[in-house]
Design a protein around this motif. Structure first.
Motif, short mmCIF file in Angstrom:
data_model
loop_
_atom_site.label_atom_id
_atom_site.label_comp_id
_atom_site.label_asym_id
_atom_site.label_seq_id
_atom_site.Cartn_x
_atom_site.Cartn_y
_atom_site.Cartn_z
N VAL A 192 0.86 -1.19 0.00
CA VAL A 192 0.00 0.00 0.00
C VAL A 192 0.89 1.24 0.00
N VAL A 193 0.57 2.20 -0.86
CA VAL A 193 1.40 3.39 -1.03
C VAL A 193 0.60 4.64 -0.68
N SER A 194 1.20 5.49 0.14
CA SER A 194 0.59 6.78 0.49
C SER A 194 1.61 7.88 0.20
N SER A 195 1.19 8.88 -0.57
CA SER A 195 2.11 9.95 -0.96
C SER A 195 1.31 11.09 -1.57
N GLY A 196 1.89 12.27 -1.53
CA GLY A 196 1.27 13.40 -2.20
C GLY A 196 1.27 13.28 -3.71
N ALA A 197 1.99 12.28 -4.22
CA ALA A 197 2.01 12.06 -5.66
C ALA A 197 0.93 11.09 -6.13
N VAL A 198 0.27 10.40 -5.20
CA VAL A 198 -0.80 9.47 -5.58
C VAL A 198 -1.95 10.26 -6.22
N ALA A 199 -2.44 9.76 -7.33
CA ALA A 199 -3.44 10.47 -8.14
C ALA A 199 -4.60 10.98 -7.30
N HIS A 200 -4.81 12.30 -7.32
CA HIS A 200 -5.86 12.90 -6.48
C HIS A 200 -7.25 12.50 -6.94
N GLY A 201 -7.40 12.27 -8.25
CA GLY A 201 -8.73 12.00 -8.79
C GLY A 201 -9.02 10.54 -9.03
N GLY A 202 -8.06 9.65 -8.69
CA GLY A 202 -8.28 8.23 -8.91
C GLY A 202 -8.51 7.93 -10.38
N TYR A 203 -9.31 6.90 -10.63
CA TYR A 203 -9.60 6.50 -12.00
C TYR A 203 -10.78 7.28 -12.56
N VAL A 204 -10.62 7.77 -13.77
CA VAL A 204 -11.75 8.41 -14.45
C VAL A 204 -12.24 7.55 -15.60
N LEU A 205 -11.55 6.47 -15.86
CA LEU A 205 -11.94 5.54 -16.91
C LEU A 205 -11.45 4.17 -16.52
N GLY A 206 -12.35 3.19 -16.51
CA GLY A 206 -11.98 1.84 -16.11
C GLY A 206 -13.15 1.16 -15.43
#
Length: 474
Positions: free
Chosen positions: A330-344
């Protein structure tokens, strides 16, 4: 003395020329019909125009979607219907690509481009996905169904990612990054483009990969960071013994797929250089990078967490496990995509949780170093015993004649799941030879039911092997 920003087969750009090309390019994109704040798909190969074209679109406050030029009709149609980009910016020759339907094409004399760029406006359709406010970049990665997943990033994500990489690798203005990997993919974009923009270093681009030329470049002393993938290092090991070179590079990185420890040790024995595995994902950005001085002691590790990245290993209930115990990374960081998935697929969205991004990778920590052993959903259930494809691949690739291997679980004649392997060879060997090697190193239930010897294995746009169970017949 002018600092060179980008080197490509077509020429070079210093920092001032890069900024100028971005300014003038933005005006020409605007004149071609791209308004401020549009969602624009950037579909360019590695070329001198890539970085200034990206910056030109950002000058127009565009949300930029990075599209691999290797995408074909199915992927392009999914993106067009899902996120509905206003247009695709690509090369003039790519306008004939299958699936790139156009209601209008505007040709742009883009500064520094070897040919005119094309702004392709596809048929209009209503967007089926929601783009979160503040999104400035969309990356695409392949989902479990083969359909692209779109991932949304804001400015803070990109700034954090750039800072993590620059500080983690100690990148400065005097560094040169050699990138034969696609800039449209997360690995090349983050460690190439973002790093150039953050540190003011030099980004050297290659459109293809030639092993002998790469070794010459790495031995020249000019390159300090190399963005490689496993297939490149294997190709270097396959060169005739007469080829001699000693890479003088601070970081020889390998990413996008696991690199067997046997390749790392063999490469060091022959060329005297340590390959550092770099672990990350499109969703998280850079996560870990190995320490060059520690590689030979831990060749199967992917290194230590970078910058502000927090990495944990958890059990099925989400609780942290003790060092040495396997679980999900599990990864936590300020670089993790803020909006998550928008397609999938909807199920994909559950990977983004309040505690961090659940990678689906199986890993463990030992002495602060992370080891990744495969995917949670890749485990093969053989009569109740769980088999890690990664472990079987490592054994297969430790056989001297095997160049590359892939392993999946498939249904046998009685409906039971069995281990299937496909390999490519560097010299003559039989299935019986390879199975004998496996029997001496694997438990009985881990031994492949079949080893299929092929001339090549299927690869995705980033070089990762993509062998699917549905494409296999026992």
């Amino acid at each position: 003395m002018k600092r060179i920003a980008v080197i490509a087969p077509e020429g070079t750009l210093d920092l001032a020329a890069l900024e100028d090309a971005a300014d003038r390019g933005g005006l020409r994109f605007s004149a071609a019909g791209i308004p401020s704040g549009a969602l624009v798909a950037l579909m360019l190969p590695n070329c001198l125009a890539f970085v200034p074209a990206y910056l030109a679109l950002r000058r127009l406050s565009a949300t930029v979607a990075l599209i691999p030029p290797k995408y074909r009709a199915r992927e392009l149609e999914a993106i067009r219907r899902g996120v509905a980009p206003l247009c695709f910016v690509t090369t003039k020759t790519a306008t004939q690509a299958p699936g790139l339907a156009a209601r209008r094409v505007a040709l742009v004399d883009f500064p520094c481009a070897g040919e005119q760029l094309a702004v392709v406006f596809p048929p209009e359709n209503e967007r089926t996905s929601v783009i979160p406010p503040g999104t400035v970049l969309l990356k695409f990665t392949s989902g479990s169904t083969g359909q692209p997943k779109g991932i949304a990033f804001d400015v803070a994500n990109l700034e954090t990612e750039a800072t993590n990489i620059v500080r983690g690798l100690g990148i400065g203005p005097d560094d040169m990054i050699l990138a034969p990997v696609p800039l449209c993919h997360s690995y090349g974009f983050d460690l190439g483009v973002l790093t150039l923009l953050q540190a003011g270093c030099t980004l050297a681009l290659e459109k293809g990969f030639v092993p002998r030329r790469m070794l010459q470049d790495l031995a020249s002393g000019r390159v300090t960071v190399f963005l490689g993938v496993p297939a490149m290092y294997r190709a270097c090991l396959a060169l005739p013994a007469s080829v001699d070179a000693s890479p003088r590079v601070r970081y020889l990185l390998s990413c996008t797929a696991p690199l067997p420890a046997s390749v790392i040790t063999a490469f060091h024995a022959r060329y005297g250089a340590a390959i550092c595995q770099h672990y990350g994902s499109s969703e998280t950005g850079a996560v870990t990078t190995h320490v060059p001085a520690q590689v030979l002691e831990r060749p199967d590790s992917v290194g230590r967490p970078m910058g502000d990245v927090a990495v944990s290993v958890v059990d099925a209930a989400g609780h942290p496990v003790a060092p040495g115990v396997e679980g999900e990374v599990v990864v936590s960081s300020g670089a993790v995509a803020h909006g998550g998935y928008v397609l999938g697929a909807p199920a994909d969205r559950t990977s983004f949780q309040p505690g961090g991004y659940h990678t689906g990778d199986v890993g463990r920590f030992a002495d602060g170093f992370l080891y990744v052993h495969g995917r949670v959903d890749d485990l093969i259930n053989v009569g109740g015993f769980k088999v890690s494809p990664r472990e079987v691949i490592d054994v297969l690739e430790s056989y001297p004649a095997v160049s590359e291997a892939a392993v999946v679980g498939v249904r046998g004649p009685s409906g039971e799941e069995v281990v299937y392997a496909a390999v490519t060879l560097s010299r003559a060997a039989t299935e019986a030879d390879i199975l004998a090697h496996c029997r001496s190193r694997l438990a009985e239930y881990e031994i492949p039911r079949r080893v299929d010897i092929r001339s090549s294995l299927p690869h995705g746009p980033t070089g990762k092997v993509r062998l699917r169970a549905q494409d296999v017949r026992l």
